[in-house]
Design a protein around this motif. Structure first.
Motif, PDB file in Angstrom:
ATOM      1  N   ASN A 111      -4.596  13.271   0.895  1.00  0.00           N
ATOM      2  CA  ASN A 111      -3.217  12.780   0.520  1.00  0.00           C
ATOM      3  C   ASN A 111      -2.924  12.817  -0.781  1.00  0.00           C
ATOM      4  O   ASN A 111      -1.785  12.421  -1.319  1.00  0.00           O
ATOM      5  CB  ASN A 111      -3.096  11.275   1.086  1.00  0.00           C
ATOM      6  CG  ASN A 111      -2.771  10.879   2.349  1.00  0.00           C
ATOM      7  OD1 ASN A 111      -1.801  11.654   2.876  1.00  0.00           O
ATOM      8  ND2 ASN A 111      -3.392  10.250   3.074  1.00  0.00           N
ATOM      9  N   PHE A 131     -13.209   2.823   3.959  1.00  0.00           N
ATOM     10  CA  PHE A 131     -13.667   1.554   4.205  1.00  0.00           C
ATOM     11  C   PHE A 131     -15.217   1.422   4.686  1.00  0.00           C
ATOM     12  O   PHE A 131     -15.592   2.640   5.118  1.00  0.00           O
ATOM     13  CB  PHE A 131     -12.863   0.826   5.297  1.00  0.00           C
ATOM     14  CG  PHE A 131     -11.598   0.601   4.858  1.00  0.00           C
ATOM     15  CD1 PHE A 131     -11.090  -0.501   4.191  1.00  0.00           C
ATOM     16  CD2 PHE A 131     -10.428   1.601   5.298  1.00  0.00           C
ATOM     17  CE1 PHE A 131      -9.843  -0.608   3.622  1.00  0.00           C
ATOM     18  CE2 PHE A 131      -9.206   1.273   4.774  1.00  0.00           C
ATOM     19  CZ  PHE A 131      -8.871   0.233   4.258  1.00  0.00           C
ATOM     20  N   PHE A 143      -7.993   5.335   0.557  1.00  0.00           N
ATOM     21  CA  PHE A 143      -8.815   4.491   1.024  1.00  0.00           C
ATOM     22  C   PHE A 143      -9.994   4.944   1.668  1.00  0.00           C
ATOM     23  O   PHE A 143      -9.865   5.817   2.459  1.00  0.00           O
ATOM     24  CB  PHE A 143      -8.277   3.196   1.897  1.00  0.00           C
ATOM     25  CG  PHE A 143      -7.101   2.554   1.326  1.00  0.00           C
ATOM     26  CD1 PHE A 143      -7.287   1.603   0.463  1.00  0.00           C
ATOM     27  CD2 PHE A 143      -6.116   2.952   1.515  1.00  0.00           C
ATOM     28  CE1 PHE A 143      -6.220   0.790  -0.057  1.00  0.00           C
ATOM     29  CE2 PHE A 143      -4.830   2.336   1.069  1.00  0.00           C
ATOM     30  CZ  PHE A 143      -4.940   1.189   0.258  1.00  0.00           C
ATOM     31  N   ARG A 186     -10.425  12.789   4.053  1.00  0.00           N
ATOM     32  CA  ARG A 186      -8.969  12.317   4.520  1.00  0.00           C
ATOM     33  C   ARG A 186      -8.446  11.602   3.487  1.00  0.00           C
ATOM     34  O   ARG A 186      -6.877  11.814   3.407  1.00  0.00           O
ATOM     35  CB  ARG A 186      -9.215  11.301   6.023  1.00  0.00           C
ATOM     36  CG  ARG A 186      -8.086  10.811   6.574  1.00  0.00           C
ATOM     37  CD  ARG A 186      -7.868  10.092   7.912  1.00  0.00           C
ATOM     38  NE  ARG A 186      -8.843   8.781   7.391  1.00  0.00           N
ATOM     39  CZ  ARG A 186      -9.052   7.804   8.392  1.00  0.00           C
ATOM     40  NH1 ARG A 186      -8.713   7.903   9.403  1.00  0.00           N
ATOM     41  NH2 ARG A 186      -9.562   6.508   8.030  1.00  0.00           N
ATOM     42  N   PRO A 198       0.879  -1.221  -0.062  1.00  0.00           N
ATOM     43  CA  PRO A 198       0.052  -0.069   0.097  1.00  0.00           C
ATOM     44  C   PRO A 198       0.905   1.370   0.035  1.00  0.00           C
ATOM     45  O   PRO A 198       1.866   1.198   0.625  1.00  0.00           O
ATOM     46  CB  PRO A 198      -0.822  -0.183   1.307  1.00  0.00           C
ATOM     47  CG  PRO A 198      -0.178  -1.150   2.077  1.00  0.00           C
ATOM     48  CD  PRO A 198       0.715  -1.975   1.296  1.00  0.00           C
ATOM     49  N   GLY A 199       0.669   2.400  -0.904  1.00  0.00           N
ATOM     50  CA  GLY A 199       1.289   3.270  -0.994  1.00  0.00           C
ATOM     51  C   GLY A 199       0.495   4.579  -0.884  1.00  0.00           C
ATOM     52  O   GLY A 199      -0.585   4.418  -0.984  1.00  0.00           O
ATOM     53  N   PRO A 200       1.215   5.863  -0.966  1.00  0.00           N
ATOM     54  CA  PRO A 200       0.465   7.122  -0.997  1.00  0.00           C
ATOM     55  C   PRO A 200      -0.423   7.407  -2.268  1.00  0.00           C
ATOM     56  O   PRO A 200      -1.108   8.333  -2.073  1.00  0.00           O
ATOM     57  CB  PRO A 200       1.537   8.112  -0.545  1.00  0.00           C
ATOM     58  CG  PRO A 200       2.557   7.467  -1.231  1.00  0.00           C
ATOM     59  CD  PRO A 200       2.660   6.057  -0.956  1.00  0.00           C
ATOM     60  N   LYS A 204       0.395  15.459   7.638  1.00  0.00           N
ATOM     61  CA  LYS A 204       1.290  15.432   8.706  1.00  0.00           C
ATOM     62  C   LYS A 204       2.315  14.434   8.709  1.00  0.00           C
ATOM     63  O   LYS A 204       3.655  14.560   8.874  1.00  0.00           O
ATOM     64  CB  LYS A 204       0.485  15.331   9.828  1.00  0.00           C
ATOM     65  CG  LYS A 204       1.187  15.552  11.384  1.00  0.00           C
ATOM     66  CD  LYS A 204       0.225  15.546  12.494  1.00  0.00           C
ATOM     67  CE  LYS A 204       0.972  15.725  13.909  1.00  0.00           C
ATOM     68  NZ  LYS A 204       0.192  15.470  14.791  1.00  0.00           N
ATOM     69  N   LEU A 205       1.906  13.239   8.382  1.00  0.00           N
ATOM     70  CA  LEU A 205       2.819  11.998   8.730  1.00  0.00           C
ATOM     71  C   LEU A 205       3.808  11.981   7.261  1.00  0.00           C
ATOM     72  O   LEU A 205       4.887  11.451   7.272  1.00  0.00           O
ATOM     73  CB  LEU A 205       2.056  10.576   8.521  1.00  0.00           C
ATOM     74  CG  LEU A 205       1.273  10.352   9.688  1.00  0.00           C
ATOM     75  CD1 LEU A 205       0.541   8.979   9.792  1.00  0.00           C
ATOM     76  CD2 LEU A 205       2.481  10.076  10.975  1.00  0.00           C
ATOM     77  N   THR A 212     -13.108   4.125   9.980  1.00  0.00           N
ATOM     78  CA  THR A 212     -11.813   3.911  10.625  1.00  0.00           C
ATOM     79  C   THR A 212     -11.334   4.946  10.777  1.00  0.00           C
ATOM     80  O   THR A 212      -9.869   5.470  10.544  1.00  0.00           O
ATOM     81  CB  THR A 212     -10.859   3.180   9.534  1.00  0.00           C
ATOM     82  OG1 THR A 212     -11.260   3.826   8.155  1.00  0.00           O
ATOM     83  CG2 THR A 212     -11.562   1.673   9.132  1.00  0.00           C
ATOM     84  N   LEU A 213     -12.111   6.177  11.324  1.00  0.00           N
ATOM     85  CA  LEU A 213     -11.437   7.380  11.613  1.00  0.00           C
ATOM     86  C   LEU A 213     -10.949   7.348  12.877  1.00  0.00           C
ATOM     87  O   LEU A 213     -10.972   6.354  13.714  1.00  0.00           O
ATOM     88  CB  LEU A 213     -12.600   8.540  11.734  1.00  0.00           C
ATOM     89  CG  LEU A 213     -13.405   8.987  10.798  1.00  0.00           C
ATOM     90  CD1 LEU A 213     -14.693   9.700  10.913  1.00  0.00           C
ATOM     91  CD2 LEU A 213     -12.654   9.436   9.481  1.00  0.00           C
ATOM     92  N   PHE A 214      -9.595   8.075  13.224  1.00  0.00           N
ATOM     93  CA  PHE A 214      -8.993   7.922  14.525  1.00  0.00           C
ATOM     94  C   PHE A 214      -9.971   8.732  15.391  1.00  0.00           C
ATOM     95  O   PHE A 214     -10.145   9.795  15.496  1.00  0.00           O
ATOM     96  CB  PHE A 214      -7.774   8.681  14.454  1.00  0.00           C
ATOM     97  CG  PHE A 214      -6.706   8.317  13.308  1.00  0.00           C
ATOM     98  CD1 PHE A 214      -6.379   7.007  13.292  1.00  0.00           C
ATOM     99  CD2 PHE A 214      -6.484   9.169  12.143  1.00  0.00           C
ATOM    100  CE1 PHE A 214      -5.461   6.323  12.374  1.00  0.00           C
ATOM    101  CE2 PHE A 214      -5.692   8.743  11.073  1.00  0.00           C
ATOM    102  CZ  PHE A 214      -5.214   7.336  11.375  1.00  0.00           C
ATOM    103  N   PRO A 215     -10.321   7.748  16.499  1.00  0.00           N
ATOM    104  CA  PRO A 215     -11.348   8.389  17.423  1.00  0.00           C
ATOM    105  C   PRO A 215     -10.761   9.431  18.369  1.00  0.00           C
ATOM    106  O   PRO A 215     -11.524  10.224  18.887  1.00  0.00           O
ATOM    107  CB  PRO A 215     -11.676   7.114  18.322  1.00  0.00           C
ATOM    108  CG  PRO A 215     -10.627   6.267  18.172  1.00  0.00           C
ATOM    109  CD  PRO A 215     -10.204   6.352  16.775  1.00  0.00           C
ATOM    110  N   MET A 242      -4.041  14.085   9.279  1.00  0.00           N
ATOM    111  CA  MET A 242      -2.996  13.095   9.434  1.00  0.00           C
ATOM    112  C   MET A 242      -2.072  12.655   8.444  1.00  0.00           C
ATOM    113  O   MET A 242      -1.075  12.401   8.645  1.00  0.00           O
ATOM    114  CB  MET A 242      -3.992  11.873  10.068  1.00  0.00           C
ATOM    115  CG  MET A 242      -3.041  11.033  10.733  1.00  0.00           C
ATOM    116  SD  MET A 242      -2.357  11.469  12.168  1.00  0.00           S
ATOM    117  CE  MET A 242      -2.540  10.294  13.386  1.00  0.00           C
ATOM    118  N   GLY A 243      -2.810  12.351   7.231  1.00  0.00           N
ATOM    119  CA  GLY A 243      -1.687  11.922   6.213  1.00  0.00           C
ATOM    120  C   GLY A 243      -0.713  12.960   5.845  1.00  0.00           C
ATOM    121  O   GLY A 243       0.399  12.705   5.700  1.00  0.00           O
TER     122      GLY A 243
END
Lengths: 260, 260
Positions: free
Chosen positions: A161, A92, A90, A157, A84-86, A112-113, A96-99, A109-110
């Motif tokens: 990216n 789903f 995705f 989100r 999996p790459g940038p 930032k990372l 799958t959010l960061f709670p 987040m993306g």
């Protein structure tokens, strides 16, 4: 056949060739995907339609680089996918959010990372929050949002990216019927505002006809194999009650072999 | 009308329960059903409480000094348990090398009840602050490590996979994804560790101390003063509750949004 393949231009965004997948060892082997070829054009909205247990999620994970195929290859822009790459975004079915992050925190987040500077990633995040229609909810936490809003955040989100390809795995499967229709309209609006190559997995025929430039169907029993391909040339925005829409819907229903 | 009456009764009930116990307790002692040399009545305990507020006799220190001693020991040992236990547990959960190195040692030490460390602690550190802090550390560090470890291990694998597609390094994933998602578990561990350390502290003071709430209880036994024993017990319970509430408040503030 051979020569025609070779003549085809290599400008496919995604190319799956000779793809198959089986799980388990020799004694206890389950064939999940029969050998298949699948090509996706740049900025095409491709819908992969199939009932449960048709191997469509496995196909999705292989295209995403989260699973290695037993045979064959997946290439993006001619380059083989190894993980999996940038370049892929995705969304789903399960939220799958960061709670522990707010809407803004999730969307940035993306970036930032990836190491974007703070004001830069703020700008990117805000742009996509606005695009998915969540202006004013930047500081809400996921548990304060409805299911539809959560999926909007997921889409924002993924977009933040700047992926070349968006992969959506039954993103609206958990929503109620009305929210689902709204989100389908929103998906098209967002996609038309910022085009990406989209692969959208669903088990809902109506959703497939509403969204797709092209629909490929998987047979409803393992191993999954591509059974039909439909080009959808209805104008957008599409109307669920339009005669042509209903005809195509009926055609797909008739031709799909649902095995319960 | 009926409803508000019911609610009033529900509100009063807990106080009624406590009052009933106190009255029965008082009567048991006053009527001589249990001799006063074995059990002090609530009124006697309250009287002693007010005496001990500013009288050091007969056990050598006023109540505030006992509480302060116990708190100081608890705070020192407990903070050391957090400072060492949480990072260790978190790192064990994510970094294979740390787990490989630390886990066997940890698993060897884990089944030893903290109280069993008391004799060695007296050998090494005497009966002062350091020895107690060590015992508290030994009993608090175990739940800190376990909960932090499990918290990291329970991180939703989709989060980790998603962060990888953003191009995040192992260290970034640990920092941005694993630690925040482990926080609720870590805080659960803080409460467990607190209960464990407070128990161990009193046990340690019962055996060897010159001030502290455990020491107050021991002195009550030596001086044949049941009111002092009960006072010590009550103060241990009360102080424990207060610390528990403070930890809970801090937790709520720190993990806002994490709980769904």
């Amino acid at each position: 056949m051979e020569s025609r393949l070779e003549q085809q231009p290599v400008n496919y965004k995604i190319s799956c060739t000779g793809l198959s997948k089986s799980f388990g060892n020799n004694n206890n082997k389950v064939d999940v995907l029969a050998t298949m070829d699948l090509h996706v054009k740049e900025n095409e909205f491709l819908v992969i339609l199939g009932p449960g247990q048709s191997g469509k999620s496995t196909l999705f994970r292989i295209m995403a680089g989260m699973e290695t195929p037993s045979t064959g290859t997946v290439t993006i822009d001619g380059k083989k996918v190894t993980g999996p790459g940038p370049e892929i975004g995705f969304v789903f079915q399960r939220y799958t959010l960061f709670p522990w992050k707010t809407v803004l925190g999730n969307v940035e987040m993306g970036p930032k990372l990836r190491g974007l500077a703070k004001n830069e990633r703020r700008e990117v995040a805000q742009h996509y929050i606005d695009l998915v229609g969540l202006k004013g909810f930047e500081n809400h936490y996921p548990h304060q949002l409805s299911g539809g809003m959560k999926q909007r955040v997921s889409i924002a989100r993924a977009y933040a990216n700047n992926p070349k390809i968006m992969l959506l795995d039954e993103p609206f499967g958990q929503l109620d019927a009305q929210t689902r229709i709204l989100m389908e309209q929103e998906t098209i609006r967002i996609w038309e505002a910022e085009k990406r190559t989209v692969c959208f997995v669903t088990n809902n025929i109506e959703e497939a006809v509403y969204l797709g430039d092209r629909i490929v169907t998987l047979d409803g029993k393992l191993p999954g194999k591509l059974s039909h391909v439909y080009e959808v040339d209805l104008p957008r925005p599409r109307d669920f009650t339009d005669l042509e829409f209903l005809k195509l819907r009926q055609k797909i229903t008739d031709e799909s072999q649902l095995v319960l | 009308m009926e409803n508000s009456k019911d609610r009033l009764i529900l509100k009063i009930l807990p106080y009624l329960g406590i009052l009933a116990v106190l009255v029965i307790w008082e009567l048991i002692v006053d009527l001589g059903i249990v001799p006063n040399t074995l059990l002090a009545s609530p009124i006697q305990v309250v009287k002693l409480f007010f005496i001990k507020l500013n009288t050091a006799d007969p056990d050598g220190a006023v109540l505030a000094v006992h509480i302060a001693t116990s708190l100081k020991e608890a705070l020192l040992g407990y903070s050391l348990a957090l400072i060492i236990g949480i990072p260790l547990g978190l790192a064990m959960g994510w970094f294979v090398i740390v787990e490989g190195l630390a886990r066997p040692i940890f698993e060897m030490i884990r089944p030893i009840p903290p109280v069993a460390w008391i004799p060695l602690a007296i050998f090494w550190f005497g009966i002062g602050l350091t020895g107690k802090a060590f015992i508290i550390w030994a009993s608090g560090v175990v739940p800190c490590v376990i909960n932090s470890f499990v918290g990291v291990r329970m991180t939703n694998p989709t989060f980790i996979r998603m962060a990888r597609t953003y191009g995040a390094s192992d260290w970034e994933i640990f920092k941005q994804i694993c630690i925040p998602s482990a926080l609720p578990m870590v805080f659960g561990g803080l409460q467990v560790a607190l209960a464990a350390s407070w128990t161990a502290l009193v046990a340690a003071e019962l055996i060897a101390a010159d001030t502290g709430l455990g020491f107050l209880i021991t002195m009550g036994r030596r001086l044949l003063m049941p009111d002092m024993i009960v006072l010590g017990m009550l103060m241990v319970g009360l102080t424990g509750v207060v610390i528990g509430v403070i930890v809970d408040k801090v937790e709520k503030r720190l993990v806002a949004g994490v709980r769904r």
